[in-house]
Write a protein that holds these residues in place. Structure first.
Motif, PDB file in Angstrom:
ATOM      1  N   SER A 149      -0.686 -17.571  11.451  1.00 44.65           N
ATOM      2  CA  SER A 149      -1.677 -18.394  10.752  1.00 44.65           C
ATOM      3  C   SER A 149      -1.997 -19.648  11.549  1.00 44.65           C
ATOM      4  O   SER A 149      -3.160 -20.071  11.639  1.00 44.65           O
ATOM      5  N   GLN A 150      -0.959 -20.247  12.142  1.00 43.01           N
ATOM      6  CA  GLN A 150      -1.174 -21.456  12.944  1.00 43.01           C
ATOM      7  C   GLN A 150      -2.019 -21.137  14.176  1.00 43.01           C
ATOM      8  O   GLN A 150      -2.918 -21.912  14.543  1.00 43.01           O
ATOM      9  N   ARG A 151      -1.743 -20.008  14.816  1.00 45.22           N
ATOM     10  CA  ARG A 151      -2.531 -19.624  15.995  1.00 45.22           C
ATOM     11  C   ARG A 151      -3.995 -19.406  15.625  1.00 45.22           C
ATOM     12  O   ARG A 151      -4.906 -19.825  16.348  1.00 45.22           O
ATOM     13  N   THR A 152      -4.230 -18.738  14.500  1.00 44.36           N
ATOM     14  CA  THR A 152      -5.607 -18.511  14.059  1.00 44.36           C
ATOM     15  C   THR A 152      -6.305 -19.833  13.782  1.00 44.36           C
ATOM     16  O   THR A 152      -7.463 -20.040  14.162  1.00 44.36           O
ATOM     17  N   ALA A 153      -5.608 -20.760  13.121  1.00 43.87           N
ATOM     18  CA  ALA A 153      -6.181 -22.080  12.844  1.00 43.87           C
ATOM     19  C   ALA A 153      -6.502 -22.813  14.144  1.00 43.87           C
ATOM     20  O   ALA A 153      -7.554 -23.469  14.257  1.00 43.87           O
ATOM     21  N   GLU A 154      -5.639 -22.686  15.149  1.00 41.13           N
ATOM     22  CA  GLU A 154      -5.879 -23.350  16.438  1.00 41.13           C
ATOM     23  C   GLU A 154      -7.055 -22.731  17.178  1.00 41.13           C
ATOM     24  O   GLU A 154      -7.859 -23.447  17.798  1.00 41.13           O
ATOM     25  N   PHE A 155      -7.159 -21.390  17.151  1.00 38.51           N
ATOM     26  CA  PHE A 155      -8.335 -20.734  17.742  1.00 38.51           C
ATOM     27  C   PHE A 155      -9.614 -21.318  17.151  1.00 38.51           C
ATOM     28  O   PHE A 155     -10.556 -21.644  17.859  1.00 38.51           O
ATOM     29  N   LEU A 156      -9.646 -21.430  15.825  1.00 37.39           N
ATOM     30  CA  LEU A 156     -10.841 -21.891  15.127  1.00 37.39           C
ATOM     31  C   LEU A 156     -11.122 -23.370  15.389  1.00 37.39           C
ATOM     32  O   LEU A 156     -12.289 -23.787  15.412  1.00 37.39           O
ATOM     33  N   SER A 157     -10.082 -24.168  15.577  1.00 38.79           N
ATOM     34  CA  SER A 157     -10.294 -25.590  15.862  1.00 38.79           C
ATOM     35  C   SER A 157     -10.910 -25.785  17.242  1.00 38.79           C
ATOM     36  O   SER A 157     -11.731 -26.690  17.439  1.00 38.79           O
ATOM     37  N   ARG A 158     -10.526 -24.929  18.198  1.00 41.14           N
ATOM     38  CA  ARG A 158     -11.080 -25.025  19.552  1.00 41.14           C
ATOM     39  C   ARG A 158     -12.462 -24.404  19.639  1.00 41.14           C
ATOM     40  O   ARG A 158     -13.329 -24.879  20.364  1.00 41.14           O
ATOM     41  N   ASN A 159     -12.632 -23.294  18.914  1.00 38.77           N
ATOM     42  CA  ASN A 159     -13.893 -22.543  18.999  1.00 38.77           C
ATOM     43  C   ASN A 159     -14.176 -21.898  17.649  1.00 38.77           C
ATOM     44  O   ASN A 159     -13.604 -20.866  17.320  1.00 38.77           O
ATOM     45  N   PRO A 160     -15.074 -22.511  16.856  1.00 43.54           N
ATOM     46  CA  PRO A 160     -15.368 -21.969  15.514  1.00 43.54           C
ATOM     47  C   PRO A 160     -15.888 -20.535  15.535  1.00 43.54           C
ATOM     48  O   PRO A 160     -15.783 -19.830  14.532  1.00 43.54           O
ATOM     49  N   ASN A 161     -16.437 -20.107  16.680  1.00 39.89           N
ATOM     50  CA  ASN A 161     -16.953 -18.738  16.799  1.00 39.89           C
ATOM     51  C   ASN A 161     -15.973 -17.827  17.540  1.00 39.89           C
ATOM     52  O   ASN A 161     -16.373 -16.786  18.065  1.00 39.89           O
ATOM     53  N   SER A 162     -14.726 -18.211  17.571  1.00 42.50           N
ATOM     54  CA  SER A 162     -13.706 -17.485  18.327  1.00 42.50           C
ATOM     55  C   SER A 162     -13.618 -16.007  17.950  1.00 42.50           C
ATOM     56  O   SER A 162     -13.383 -15.657  16.795  1.00 42.50           O
ATOM     57  N   LYS A 163     -13.816 -15.152  18.965  1.00 47.07           N
ATOM     58  CA  LYS A 163     -13.640 -13.714  18.744  1.00 47.07           C
ATOM     59  C   LYS A 163     -12.163 -13.396  18.508  1.00 47.07           C
ATOM     60  O   LYS A 163     -11.827 -12.506  17.732  1.00 47.07           O
ATOM     61  N   TYR A 164     -11.283 -14.132  19.208  1.00 47.55           N
ATOM     62  CA  TYR A 164      -9.856 -13.907  19.031  1.00 47.55           C
ATOM     63  C   TYR A 164      -9.465 -14.146  17.570  1.00 47.55           C
ATOM     64  O   TYR A 164      -8.697 -13.380  16.984  1.00 47.55           O
ATOM     65  N   LEU A 179     -17.993 -15.117   4.882  1.00 48.95           N
ATOM     66  CA  LEU A 179     -18.902 -16.257   4.740  1.00 48.95           C
ATOM     67  C   LEU A 179     -19.233 -16.901   6.079  1.00 48.95           C
ATOM     68  O   LEU A 179     -20.200 -17.657   6.181  1.00 48.95           O
ATOM     69  N   GLY A 180     -18.434 -16.624   7.094  1.00 47.70           N
ATOM     70  CA  GLY A 180     -18.652 -17.245   8.397  1.00 47.70           C
ATOM     71  C   GLY A 180     -18.375 -18.738   8.380  1.00 47.70           C
ATOM     72  O   GLY A 180     -18.892 -19.484   9.209  1.00 47.70           O
ATOM     73  N   ASP A 181     -17.535 -19.186   7.447  1.00 44.13           N
ATOM     74  CA  ASP A 181     -17.220 -20.606   7.307  1.00 44.13           C
ATOM     75  C   ASP A 181     -15.919 -20.895   8.055  1.00 44.13           C
ATOM     76  O   ASP A 181     -14.828 -20.911   7.477  1.00 44.13           O
ATOM     77  N   ALA A 182     -16.048 -21.137   9.368  1.00 45.33           N
ATOM     78  CA  ALA A 182     -14.871 -21.312  10.216  1.00 45.33           C
ATOM     79  C   ALA A 182     -14.082 -22.563   9.845  1.00 45.33           C
ATOM     80  O   ALA A 182     -12.847 -22.575   9.919  1.00 45.33           O
ATOM     81  N   LYS A 183     -14.778 -23.629   9.435  1.00 49.62           N
ATOM     82  CA  LYS A 183     -14.099 -24.880   9.095  1.00 49.62           C
ATOM     83  C   LYS A 183     -13.203 -24.696   7.873  1.00 49.62           C
ATOM     84  O   LYS A 183     -12.040 -25.118   7.859  1.00 49.62           O
ATOM     85  N   ALA A 184     -13.739 -24.059   6.825  1.00 47.73           N
ATOM     86  CA  ALA A 184     -12.934 -23.807   5.622  1.00 47.73           C
ATOM     87  C   ALA A 184     -11.793 -22.852   5.947  1.00 47.73           C
ATOM     88  O   ALA A 184     -10.655 -23.038   5.463  1.00 47.73           O
ATOM     89  N   ALA A 185     -12.062 -21.830   6.758  1.00 44.30           N
ATOM     90  CA  ALA A 185     -11.024 -20.865   7.121  1.00 44.30           C
ATOM     91  C   ALA A 185      -9.901 -21.533   7.903  1.00 44.30           C
ATOM     92  O   ALA A 185      -8.719 -21.236   7.682  1.00 44.30           O
ATOM     93  N   GLN A 186     -10.273 -22.450   8.806  1.00 43.73           N
ATOM     94  CA  GLN A 186      -9.249 -23.166   9.573  1.00 43.73           C
ATOM     95  C   GLN A 186      -8.291 -23.908   8.644  1.00 43.73           C
ATOM     96  O   GLN A 186      -7.069 -23.855   8.810  1.00 43.73           O
TER      97      GLN A 186
END
Length: 262
Positions: A198-213, A166-173
């Motif tokens: 899971s925490q690292r992924t959430a942090e990536f998304l909080s800093r950059n919603p389009n995070s490739k990492y 869905l590309g919904d980074a906010k919901a995924a975070q």
């Protein structure tokens, strides 16, 4: 007394007849669908898919007579037959996948393995991530951090669908953060590993919603989640498109190399 005695005998008979009816309704027709393979025309297969869909709708509405887990297990076995028939699915697609899980998770919302199959079959194969997420959200109302064991995985599967399909980074975070919170309540190595990733992924998304990492990490979850060969190829391809590399070790595990920049 005679009336009560008759009721005591008749009630179990009726229940057994209904449960047997589920089997009789499901297995022969599904088996016919599976046995058709390449010899059946697309028109014939589509008619049988419609017939199977009607049976699933019936199961969705019929009373369970307290045999909820039995019905969930039976329908899950049906789903595995349906999903595993690659030749027919290549012709007709996977559109019935969410219908199976509407029933399975209605009768047993704590059926953990079903959530993993729901995510793969409905989001990845049937291209219906909205349905997969909606079914998961309904099931999550019956879950807690400790019931069933490792229920934090359901939040992970939901986060995967939200981010990748869905590309919904906010919901995924939020989903990954909740997975981390639930997993952190347990001290075993697996739970702690899930909490950290899971925490690292959430942090990536909080800093950059389009995070490739974050996207690569999430595809890596798909890759390492007991994926079939087709799903593995898709995950590896998506990781490479995002700039990552996948190395398969001699032990058969996958090592991910991230790109130099996010």
């Amino acid at each position: 007394m005679l009336l009560l005695s008759r009721k005591a005998i008749i009630t179990p008979v009726v229940i057994c007849a209904c449960i047997l009816g589920v089997g009789l309704i499901q297995f022969p027709e599904l088996q016919k669908l599976i046995n058709r393979k390449q010899s059946a025309s697309l028109e014939t297969l589509e008619k049988e898919i419609k017939s199977e869909n009607l049976r699933l709708k019936f199961l969705q509405k019929m009373p369970s007579f307290s045999y909820d887990n039995f019905i969930a297990d039976l329908v899950y076995l049906n789903f595995l037959q349906y999903f595993g028939d690659d030749e027919v699915r290549d012709k007709t697609g996977y559109s019935l996948s969410p219908e199976y899980f509407e029933i399975i998770l209605k009768y047993d919302p704590r059926f953990l393995a079903a959530y993993r199959s729901l995510s793969v079959s409905t989001s990845l194969y049937a291209a219906m991530p909205e349905r997969a997420i909606a079914i998961s959200e309904k099931g999550l109302k019956s879950l807690s951090p400790s019931v069933p064991e490792k229920s934090y995985y359901v939040w992970r599967y939901k986060g995967i669908d939200e981010l990748l399909f869905l590309g919904d980074a906010k919901a995924a975070q939020k989903s990954f953060a909740t997975a981390a919170k639930w997993a952190s309540k347990f001290s075993d190595a697996e739970s702690q590993m899930i909490a950290n990733t899971s925490q690292r992924t959430a942090e990536f998304l909080s800093r950059n919603p389009n995070s490739k990492y974050a996207q690569i990490s999430t595809w890596a979850m798909v890759l390492n989640n007991q994926a079939d060969e087709r799903t593995q190829k898709r995950a590896i391809s998506e990781i490479e498109v995002l700039g990552g590399k996948v190395i398969t070790t001699p032990e058969g595990t996958h090592q991910i190399i991230f790109p130099p920049k996010d």
